[in-house]
Design a protein around this motif. Structure first.
Motif, short mmCIF file in Angstrom:
data_model
loop_
_atom_site.label_atom_id
_atom_site.label_comp_id
_atom_site.label_asym_id
_atom_site.label_seq_id
_atom_site.Cartn_x
_atom_site.Cartn_y
_atom_site.Cartn_z
N ARG A 183 0.83 -1.20 0.00
CA ARG A 183 0.00 0.00 0.00
C ARG A 183 0.86 1.25 0.00
N ASP A 184 1.99 1.21 0.70
CA ASP A 184 2.90 2.37 0.71
C ASP A 184 3.43 2.65 -0.69
N GLN A 185 3.77 1.61 -1.42
CA GLN A 185 4.27 1.80 -2.79
C GLN A 185 3.19 2.36 -3.69
N LEU A 186 1.96 1.91 -3.50
CA LEU A 186 0.86 2.44 -4.30
C LEU A 186 0.57 3.89 -3.94
N MET A 187 0.71 4.25 -2.67
CA MET A 187 0.57 5.65 -2.27
C MET A 187 1.60 6.52 -2.99
N ASP A 188 2.84 6.03 -3.02
CA ASP A 188 3.91 6.78 -3.68
C ASP A 188 3.63 6.95 -5.17
N SER A 194 3.65 15.35 -0.59
CA SER A 194 3.09 16.18 0.47
C SER A 194 1.74 15.69 0.96
N VAL A 195 1.21 14.65 0.29
CA VAL A 195 -0.12 14.16 0.62
C VAL A 195 -0.01 12.85 1.37
N TYR A 196 -0.67 12.77 2.53
CA TYR A 196 -0.70 11.53 3.29
C TYR A 196 -2.08 10.91 3.20
N VAL A 197 -2.13 9.64 2.89
CA VAL A 197 -3.39 8.89 2.92
C VAL A 197 -3.14 7.60 3.67
N ASP A 198 -4.19 7.03 4.25
CA ASP A 198 -4.00 5.79 4.99
C ASP A 198 -4.36 4.58 4.14
N ASP A 199 -4.20 3.40 4.74
CA ASP A 199 -4.41 2.16 4.00
C ASP A 199 -5.83 2.04 3.45
N ARG A 200 -6.80 2.53 4.22
CA ARG A 200 -8.19 2.40 3.78
C ARG A 200 -8.45 3.19 2.50
N ILE A 202 -6.29 3.61 -0.03
CA ILE A 202 -5.82 2.78 -1.13
C ILE A 202 -6.80 1.64 -1.38
N ASP A 203 -7.28 1.02 -0.32
CA ASP A 203 -8.24 -0.07 -0.47
C ASP A 203 -9.51 0.40 -1.17
N SER A 204 -9.97 1.61 -0.84
CA SER A 204 -11.17 2.16 -1.47
C SER A 204 -10.96 2.37 -2.96
N HIS A 205 -9.78 2.88 -3.33
CA HIS A 205 -9.49 3.10 -4.75
C HIS A 205 -9.42 1.78 -5.51
N VAL A 206 -8.77 0.79 -4.93
CA VAL A 206 -8.67 -0.51 -5.59
C VAL A 206 -10.06 -1.12 -5.75
N LYS A 207 -10.89 -0.99 -4.74
CA LYS A 207 -12.25 -1.51 -4.81
C LYS A 207 -13.02 -0.87 -5.95
N ARG A 208 -12.84 0.45 -6.13
CA ARG A 208 -13.52 1.14 -7.22
C ARG A 208 -13.00 0.69 -8.58
N VAL A 209 -11.69 0.47 -8.69
CA VAL A 209 -11.12 0.00 -9.96
C VAL A 209 -11.72 -1.37 -10.32
N ARG A 210 -11.74 -2.26 -9.35
CA ARG A 210 -12.33 -3.59 -9.61
C ARG A 210 -13.78 -3.48 -10.05
N LYS A 211 -14.54 -2.65 -9.37
CA LYS A 211 -15.95 -2.50 -9.69
C LYS A 211 -16.14 -2.01 -11.12
N LYS A 212 -15.32 -1.04 -11.54
CA LYS A 212 -15.45 -0.49 -12.88
C LYS A 212 -15.11 -1.53 -13.94
N GLY A 228 -2.45 -8.39 4.28
CA GLY A 228 -1.32 -8.03 5.11
C GLY A 228 -0.09 -7.64 4.33
N VAL A 229 -0.13 -7.76 3.01
CA VAL A 229 1.04 -7.45 2.16
C VAL A 229 0.73 -6.33 1.18
N GLY A 230 -0.29 -6.52 0.34
CA GLY A 230 -0.61 -5.49 -0.66
C GLY A 230 -1.43 -6.06 -1.79
N TYR A 231 -1.13 -5.61 -3.00
CA TYR A 231 -1.89 -6.03 -4.19
C TYR A 231 -0.94 -6.46 -5.30
N ARG A 232 -1.47 -7.27 -6.21
CA ARG A 232 -0.67 -7.78 -7.33
C ARG A 232 -1.55 -7.83 -8.57
#
Length: 236
Positions: A183-188, A194-200, A202-212, A228-232
């Protein structure tokens, strides 16, 4: 000239931000509420929109939900201080960034510039397609095609509309199929430093991508979650 749509029911905020952004060379369009702004944002989308969340007639979340039915315009939300639920809901409907009130105009200006940089054509590393001079390379991964020059993505030849953040996240995953992205790599990959976002987020964005993508192909399963690791990205 880069256009900014500013939607806020506070007349003082609209006036001060209009002066700020006009002084920086932007074409600024202001609206007092979501209901007034909606037709204009759909018929003539700006380069970026700044939306207050809490407004009469139509709030910012509902406004963005309707805009996202036809437009990928980058959006920054203005939200109440410490109101975390606003961010969770906002990202779930496709916001690109948040600024909490009260905010510094300098910070908002920098965030606008950062989102605009992300929304412009971006480098894509791929050996499958040779670009014309000055163009970025098109990414082809199995049934997925991503064209950063047009901010366009396709699945099995069918277009899939993605926001700036969603496009960058998917591009980061598709760059190296089979490799896990934390998730940190996807944030980067998707956000300015200068923008901080939390794990949720990233999860929300991935969920939207899957839905589309599943709206185009109900059997889409190219994005794998490794808990516990991330996405692939799984290339089919």
């Amino acid at each position: 000239m880069t256009t900014i749509a500013l939607v806020d029911d506070d007349e003082n905020i609209r006036a001060s931000l209009e002066i700020l952004f006009q002084s920086e060379g932007y074409d600024v369009r202001t609206y007092p509420d979501g209901a007034t702004a909606l037709p204009a944002l759909i018929s003539d989308p700006p380069d970026i929109a700044i939306l207050d969340i809490k407004m009469p007639r139509m709030d910012g979340v509902e406004l963005l939900r309707r805009v996202r039915e036809s437009s990928d315009v980058p959006v920054i939300f203005l939200t109440s201080k410490d109101d975390e639920i606003d961010e969770v809901i906002g990202f779930s409907v496709g916001a690109d960034d948040f600024i909490r009130k009260p905010f510094s105009t300098r910070l908002l200006s920098e965030r606008v510039k950062a989102v605009l940089r992300r929304s412009r054509p971006i480098d894509a590393v791929d050996e499958d397609v040779s670009p014309a001079d000055g163009d970025k390379k098109v990414v082809t991964r199995g049934s997925l095609t991503m064209d950063p020059n047009r901010h366009a993505s396709y699945w099995k030849g069918k277009p899939v509309r993605l926001t700036v953040t969603e496009f960058l996240l998917l591009q980061a995953l598709a760059h190296r199929p089979g490799f896990v992205k934390s998730r940190d790599q996807l944030m980067d990959a998707a956000y300015d430093d200068s923008v901080y976002v939390d794990d949720r987020t990233i999860d929300s964005h991935v969920k939207r991508v899957r839905k589309k993508f599943r709206e185009v192909d109900g059997e889409f399963d190219a994005i794998e979650t490794l808990y516990g690791v991330g996405y692939r990205y799984k290339e089919s």
